[in-house]
Design an enzyme around this catalytic site. Sequence first.
Site, PDB file in Angstrom:
ATOM      1  N   LYS A  72     -14.962   7.349  10.122  1.00 31.73           N
ATOM      2  CA  LYS A  72     -15.086   6.770   8.231  1.00 31.73           C
ATOM      3  C   LYS A  72     -16.063   5.819   8.193  1.00 31.73           C
ATOM      4  O   LYS A  72     -17.023   4.966   8.422  1.00 31.73           O
ATOM      5  CB  LYS A  72     -14.320   6.791   7.448  1.00 31.73           C
ATOM      6  CG  LYS A  72     -13.964   8.238   7.723  1.00 31.73           C
ATOM      7  CD  LYS A  72     -12.651   8.170   5.835  1.00 31.73           C
ATOM      8  CE  LYS A  72     -12.244   9.780   5.460  1.00 31.73           C
ATOM      9  NZ  LYS A  72     -11.718  10.635   6.408  1.00 31.73           N
ATOM     10  N   VAL A 190       1.236 -17.153 -10.861  1.00 32.59           N
ATOM     11  CA  VAL A 190       2.143 -18.286 -10.300  1.00 32.59           C
ATOM     12  C   VAL A 190       3.601 -18.134  -9.598  1.00 32.59           C
ATOM     13  O   VAL A 190       4.119 -17.690 -10.238  1.00 32.59           O
ATOM     14  CB  VAL A 190       1.549 -19.579 -11.558  1.00 32.59           C
ATOM     15  CG1 VAL A 190       2.256 -20.558 -10.944  1.00 32.59           C
ATOM     16  CG2 VAL A 190       0.601 -19.456 -12.071  1.00 32.59           C
TER      17      VAL A 190
HETATM   18 MG    MG Z   1       1.046 -14.580  -6.307  1.00 32.50          MG
END
Ligand code: MG
Length: 340
Positions: A72, A190
């Site tokens: 591939k 976050v």
């Molecule tokens: Mg993260």
Amino acid sequence: MSSQTAKKNTEINQDIIDKLQAMADLYGKTNDKWRAYSYQKAITTIRRCTKRIDSYEEIMKLPGIGESLAKKIWEIIDTGGFEKLEDFQSSEYITVINLFGNVWGCGPNIAKQWYDQGFRTLDDLRTKAKLSHNQQVGLKYYDEFLERIPRDEVTEIEAVVKEHALALVPGLTIQTCGSYRRGKATCGDVDILITHPDGISHQGLLIPLVDSLRKSGFLTDDLVLSDKYEEDGGSHVKYFGVCLLPGENRKHRRLDIIVIPYSEYACALLYFTGSALFNRSMRNLAHQYNMYLSQHRLNTGVIRKNNSKINMGTPLYTPTEESIFKYLNLPYRPPEERDH
Ligand code: MG
Ligand code: DCP
Ligand code: MN
């Protein structure tokens, strides 16, 4: 020698890497974890190549790449195309699974269930599917959660959490981890790690902190709150939710907070900084040394039989991330070099 050798190392085989990454992501989404993993390993290997790969033999010489994957890769180099990827990308099933798999917290199994129930669009989910609370939240913020967060905004979010946490308990250590600590320009969410150097004052912090953030309007939705989490003797408590900074044109962002005892700081910091792929190779390496690395600790003298631990061994003293690298005979790698 091809003209491309003049390019920066990271770019020489980038076209190959991009296609392999797209394929790995789709395999991940369809729950083909084994294929996703071997593609990911091949990507790491190819990234290390310092020259343009330009023959099939060369690919076969690379470690850990088998014949079928090598073919591939050669197809990509030789023709510039990748039929399997094109097939996947034009398949209705794959497209829908990918669409549904991007609902936060929704894995390949749920995506497949929805597909089997006849749902094809996000509107189908909204109007016809039976959704858990988290899936409703994931759907509500579908587009916002797919957007990356600029680094500066992560810093702003960190500042809000810091302000509320320090008002409750002075002297906390608060460190944003994940892609942010790895120095990325944008982050998917976050990831904030909180502990206290005195070893006790982190206890009981999470719930009052979440309450305080919620009251101020900063948290808009909750996903996971586990304030009693025990795993092999460790005691991380965590909150996953959604936050929104004040002001115009703000977006809803995913926020993860983990509160941990100081004795586990280095292992937790290492884990929460990632990347997930890097963590996997660190754990595999520990395995080779008859050690066991988790987000809580590094144990030595572990005895395994048929891949299960019959003796957990004893914890090593890990005051810093550096000490963990040292036990594993690895040169220290700063967070910026831990993508794979
Ligand atoms: Mg993260
Ligand atoms: N982690 C892990 N294995 C997982 C998920 C997470 O080891 N299956 C660890 C490593 C991650 C960290 O937790 O770096 C934070 O998880 P995130 O999903 O937030 O990933 P990142 O912060 O690395 O990337 P993003 O920018 O997409 O949030
Ligand atoms: Mn996260």
